[in-house]
Design an enzyme around this catalytic site. Structure first.
Site, PDB file in Angstrom:
ATOM      1  N   ASP A  65       0.838  -1.196   0.000  1.00 53.64           N
ATOM      2  CA  ASP A  65       0.000   0.000   0.000  1.00 53.64           C
ATOM      3  C   ASP A  65       0.874   1.248   0.000  1.00 53.64           C
ATOM      4  OD1 ASP A  65      -2.282  -1.547   0.134  1.00 53.64           O
ATOM      5  OD2 ASP A  65      -2.490  -1.355   2.310  1.00 53.64           O
ATOM      6  N   GLN A  94     -14.392  -5.500  -6.031  1.00 56.57           N
ATOM      7  CA  GLN A  94     -14.591  -6.236  -7.279  1.00 56.57           C
ATOM      8  C   GLN A  94     -16.063  -6.330  -7.674  1.00 56.57           C
ATOM      9  OE1 GLN A  94     -12.318  -6.411  -9.096  1.00 56.57           O
ATOM     10  NE2 GLN A  94     -10.473  -7.459  -8.414  1.00 56.57           N
ATOM     11  N   ASP A 135     -11.047  -4.375   6.902  1.00 56.17           N
ATOM     12  CA  ASP A 135     -10.434  -5.701   7.007  1.00 56.17           C
ATOM     13  C   ASP A 135     -10.217  -6.084   8.463  1.00 56.17           C
ATOM     14  OD1 ASP A 135     -10.314  -5.912   4.231  1.00 56.17           O
ATOM     15  OD2 ASP A 135      -8.295  -5.077   4.119  1.00 56.17           O
TER      16      ASP A 135
END
Length: 339
Positions: free
Chosen positions: A12, A173, A264
């Site tokens: 990241d 996604q 997450d």
């Protein structure tokens, strides 16, 4: 208790913009945006959905296994995962590619714009759960988080074929999953999760068939009901199951530096309680605690805590003790195995 985390492994690159994106976007010019933001901070951190979730699960006393692909530059990241107790034996190295990279712009009110280069993740569809053998009594719980879309579809099909319970987190996604693949992933899942925008997108795509997709916590006809989780950022989360809705309050961060990876971390906190058989409301609160550890640091896996520190912080925030006993996955989901 075996938990397999599928998804991305990435570096990241987190950039902080001291203003607000909205102040620089003209509504009448939305069709032809051409902007450049001067950022005040740039940090390269370890990330990716699979890495983030596994890291937090390991801090919470589990030993998750990551099933993912990484590139020739992954050695140091792999070592850091192993130090906290993550099993990396199912990570495949693609020598011709770099590890995936996420370029994340965050403004002063925590809005984010992200660009993602898949790199080695493009090969992830080649590596499936069915390629690996499990010992008797080690039937795993699987997390299907954002990844190369074909790989996500493969993991769903593998879980359905092998009768494995799984959490489905389509996330970023969503635009690339067909209605057919998205519906299949949702219908077979034990847990469906996303932020409020993602859950709204899912329900809007299937509005005519809303009742068949568990919206509002309704069952989709399985022997055990689904759990739907909607995260709301600093407003907490909503957990729906068995026709009930639980509004989960947020935990209080000591400071807010970077929201990247909070979702997450929440998933890991929730799962750490869920797989130990704790009440869903408690699981949601555990998700809230895990999330604030992340926002207090730059990066998604730069924070650390012990189990005792986590329990103490839970008590500080919710004025109740967090207790768990070790349960096998089979015990926690016994109706599933009776199917």
């Amino acid at each position: 208790m075996k938990v397999i985390i599928t998804g991305s492994l990435a570096f990241d690159l987190i950039m902080n913009f001291p203003g607000k994106f909205g102040d620089h976007i003209l509504p009448e010019k939305i069709h032809e945006i051409n902007l450049s933001f001067l950022v005040e901070k740039l940090q390269k951190q370890y990330g990716g959905t699979a890495g983030n979730i596994a890291y937090n699960l390991a801090l919470l006393g589990l030993r998750p296994t990551v099933l993912a692909t990484a590139g020739y530059d992954f050695a140091e990241y792999k070592s850091e995962l192993e130090k906290v107790g993550v099993d990396t034996s199912m990570i495949s190295i693609i020598e011709a590619e770099p590890t995936a990279s996420a370029f994340i712009f965050t403004d002063m009110v925590d809005n984010q714009i992200t660009g993602f280069y898949p790199g080695a993740m493009r090969a992830s569809a080649q590596f499936q759960i069915s390629n690996f053998k499990f010992q008797i009594g080690q039937t795993p719980f699987v997390v299907i988080s954002p990844n190369e879309p074909k790989a996500m579809n493969n993991h769903v099909n593998n879980c359905l074929k092998l009768n494995l319970p799984y959490m489905f987190d389509p996330g970023m996604q969503l635009p690339r999953l067909s209605d057919k693949d998205l519906k299949l992933g949702i219908e077979g899942a034990k847990i469906v999760t996303g932020n409020d925008y993602e859950i709204a997108l899912i329900r809007n795509r299937f509005r005519p068939a809303r009742r068949s997709l568990g919206a509002g916590g309704e069952s989709i006809g399985q022997t055990i009901s689904q759990v739907w989780i909607t995260t709301l950022g600093d407003k907490g989360s909503i957990v729906e199951a068995d026709g009930k809705t639980y509004k989960i309050p947020p935990a209080k961060p000591r400071e807010v530096l970077d929201p990247t990876g909070a979702g997450d971390a929440y998933r890991a906190g929730f799962l750490a309680g869920f797989l130990r058989g704790l009440p869903l409301k408690t699981c949601g609160k555990m998700g809230s605690i895990a999330a604030v550890y992340t926002v207090e640091k730059y990066g998604t896996t730069t924070h650390k805590f012990t189990v005792e520190e986590f329990k103490n912080r839970y008590q500080e925030n919710f004025r109740e003790d967090l207790k768990w006993r070790i349960l096998t996955l089979k015990t926690r989901l016994s109706p599933f195995w009776e199917n």
